[in-house]
Scaffold this motif. Structure first.
Motif, PDB file in Angstrom:
ATOM      1  N   HIS A   1      49.032  10.830 -42.842  1.00 19.51           N
ATOM      2  CA  HIS A   1      47.877  10.835 -41.931  1.00 19.51           C
ATOM      3  C   HIS A   1      47.358  12.264 -41.769  1.00 19.51           C
ATOM      4  O   HIS A   1      46.143  12.515 -41.873  1.00 19.51           O
ATOM      5  CB  HIS A   1      48.299  10.234 -40.576  1.00 19.51           C
ATOM      6  CG  HIS A   1      47.289  10.383 -39.474  1.00 19.51           C
ATOM      7  ND1 HIS A   1      46.587   9.308 -38.964  1.00 19.51           N
ATOM      8  CD2 HIS A   1      46.850  11.473 -38.780  1.00 19.51           C
ATOM      9  CE1 HIS A   1      45.767   9.732 -38.010  1.00 19.51           C
ATOM     10  NE2 HIS A   1      45.912  11.051 -37.874  1.00 19.51           N
ATOM     11  N   GLU A   2      48.268  13.204 -41.523  1.00 18.71           N
ATOM     12  CA  GLU A   2      47.838  14.603 -41.314  1.00 18.71           C
ATOM     13  C   GLU A   2      47.238  15.183 -42.594  1.00 18.71           C
ATOM     14  O   GLU A   2      46.217  15.873 -42.556  1.00 18.71           O
ATOM     15  CB  GLU A   2      49.000  15.457 -40.814  1.00 18.71           C
ATOM     16  CG  GLU A   2      49.618  15.007 -39.483  1.00 18.71           C
ATOM     17  CD  GLU A   2      48.604  14.793 -38.367  1.00 18.71           C
ATOM     18  OE1 GLU A   2      47.522  15.403 -38.412  1.00 18.71           O
ATOM     19  OE2 GLU A   2      48.878  13.992 -37.465  1.00 18.71           O
TER      20      GLU A   2
ATOM     21  N   HIS B   1      43.624  14.239 -43.127  1.00 11.58           N
ATOM     22  CA  HIS B   1      42.577  14.937 -42.381  1.00 11.58           C
ATOM     23  C   HIS B   1      41.935  16.057 -43.205  1.00 11.58           C
ATOM     24  O   HIS B   1      40.838  16.511 -42.895  1.00 11.58           O
ATOM     25  CB  HIS B   1      43.126  15.500 -41.073  1.00 11.58           C
ATOM     26  CG  HIS B   1      43.170  14.497 -39.963  1.00 11.58           C
ATOM     27  ND1 HIS B   1      42.106  13.691 -39.638  1.00 11.58           N
ATOM     28  CD2 HIS B   1      44.169  14.166 -39.092  1.00 11.58           C
ATOM     29  CE1 HIS B   1      42.438  12.910 -38.621  1.00 11.58           C
ATOM     30  NE2 HIS B   1      43.679  13.165 -38.272  1.00 11.58           N
TER      31      HIS B   1
ATOM     32  N   GLU C   1      39.834   9.546 -37.260  1.00 13.06           N
ATOM     33  CA  GLU C   1      41.226   9.113 -37.042  1.00 13.06           C
ATOM     34  C   GLU C   1      41.503   7.778 -37.731  1.00 13.06           C
ATOM     35  O   GLU C   1      42.585   7.577 -38.279  1.00 13.06           O
ATOM     36  CB  GLU C   1      41.534   9.028 -35.546  1.00 13.06           C
ATOM     37  CG  GLU C   1      41.549  10.373 -34.840  1.00 13.06           C
ATOM     38  CD  GLU C   1      42.580  11.342 -35.416  1.00 13.06           C
ATOM     39  OE1 GLU C   1      43.587  10.879 -35.995  1.00 13.06           O
ATOM     40  OE2 GLU C   1      42.368  12.561 -35.308  1.00 13.06           O
TER      41      GLU C   1
ATOM     42  N   HIS D   1      41.186   8.323 -31.063  1.00 12.63           N
ATOM     43  CA  HIS D   1      42.024   7.367 -31.789  1.00 12.63           C
ATOM     44  C   HIS D   1      41.739   5.949 -31.283  1.00 12.63           C
ATOM     45  O   HIS D   1      41.433   5.753 -30.114  1.00 12.63           O
ATOM     46  CB  HIS D   1      43.510   7.656 -31.552  1.00 12.63           C
ATOM     47  CG  HIS D   1      43.928   9.056 -31.901  1.00 12.63           C
ATOM     48  ND1 HIS D   1      43.868  10.079 -30.984  1.00 12.63           N
ATOM     49  CD2 HIS D   1      44.407   9.585 -33.045  1.00 12.63           C
ATOM     50  CE1 HIS D   1      44.292  11.192 -31.564  1.00 12.63           C
ATOM     51  NE2 HIS D   1      44.618  10.924 -32.816  1.00 12.63           N
TER      52      HIS D   1
END
Ligand SMILES: [Zn+2]
Length: 277
Positions: free
Chosen positions: A119-120, A123, A180, A237
């Motif tokens: 997920h990070e 970004h 997100e 989110h």
């Protein structure tokens, strides 16, 4: 990333190659020696702590960027991607179970901390990541064609989230939560691929039943409806239950693992699944 043209794809590969991670805790701890804490003076302690922090930040002015410095407390159960340093941050606070457990099997750890790491990383490649190149320089490294392809994909994501009624009359704001939601979609799809690529366990079908519950457990939460309504308007989110279910519903591997069929609550026809990688 299906939306990237060859030139942008090369920069994306460079961005992955140059990406670094801060894990656990900093090499050098912050010095709080000058901060005076007095018993029975909560307000004074707060003021002195704020002043101490302000002086610390002011002292950084005009100096070169310290790439080793931590923006987060190691105790925080959270993580983030820093586009200017092209760096993911995973403090010790997010490393215990259910995110990571050294004794758990690969399926559980890839479904837990693996999806969070992915997920990070994602970004770096969403609409915010498009504004910073592999060296953290603020410049748009996507061509008009990349933006157009990304917009076509994200228009679908926005529409799907806009349609979700969480509570009577309260909907997700698809545009507000888009970065997100994209990172959640990319994170699960990337971690799933990473786990499946493991030579031993990733090919075995048996572990897949543990991958998805480990993913879902991250989002265990209990909230009053009033709080949920407040966060729908202010939190970038989506609500936790959606973060658990929606990305899984878009993944072929989820449907293959559990043999979902039309009529099942989480079934999505193959042609309607949002594929981001
Ligand atoms: Zn995020």
């Amino acid at each position: 990333m299906a939306w990237l043209t060859p030139a942008a794809r090369a920069e994306a590969a460079a961005k992955v190659a140059r990406m670094t991670a801060k894990v656990g805790y900093p090499a050098a701890w912050r010095d709080y020696g000058a901060l005076e804490i007095r018993r029975a003076d909560a307000l004074g302690n707060r003021d002195r702590a704020r002043r101490h922090e302000w002086l610390r930040l002011a002292a950084l002015s005009g100096k070169p960027v310290d790439r080793q410095a931590w923006a987060m407390s190691p105790l925080e159960p959270n993580a983030f991607y820093d586009p200017m340093l092209n760096q993911i941050n995973l403090p010790a606070g997010i490393l215990p179970a259910p995110f990571f457990d050294a004794k758990a099997d690969d399926a559980a750890n890839y479904g837990g901390i693996g999806t969070l790491i992915a997920h990070e990383i994602s970004h770096a490649f969403d609409s915010n990541g498009a504004q910073f190149d592999s060296r953290g320089v603020q410049r748009d490294w996507w061509s008009a064609a990349d933006h157009a392809a990304f917009d076509a994909l994200t228009t679908q994501v926005v529409a799907r989230f806009d349609a979700i009624e969480v509570l009577p009359g309260a909907r997700v704001n698809g545009k507000f939560t888009l970065p997100e939601n994209m990172a959640d979609l990319m994170g699960l799809q990337l971690a799933w691929r990473a786990w499946r690529s493991l030579p031993e366990t990733g090919q075995a079908s048996g572990g897949a039943e543990r991958f998805f519950p480990a993913y879902a457990q991250q989002w265990a939460a209990k909230r009053r409806d009033e709080r949920t309504r407040q966060l729908l308007a202010s939190d970038p989110h989506a609500p936790p239950s959606l973060r658990a279910n929606f990305p899984a519903m878009q993944l072929d591997g989820f449907h293959e693992t559990f043999g979902t069929r039309e009529g099942d609550a989480m079934f999505v026809p193959a042609q309607d699944r949002l594929r981001v990688w």
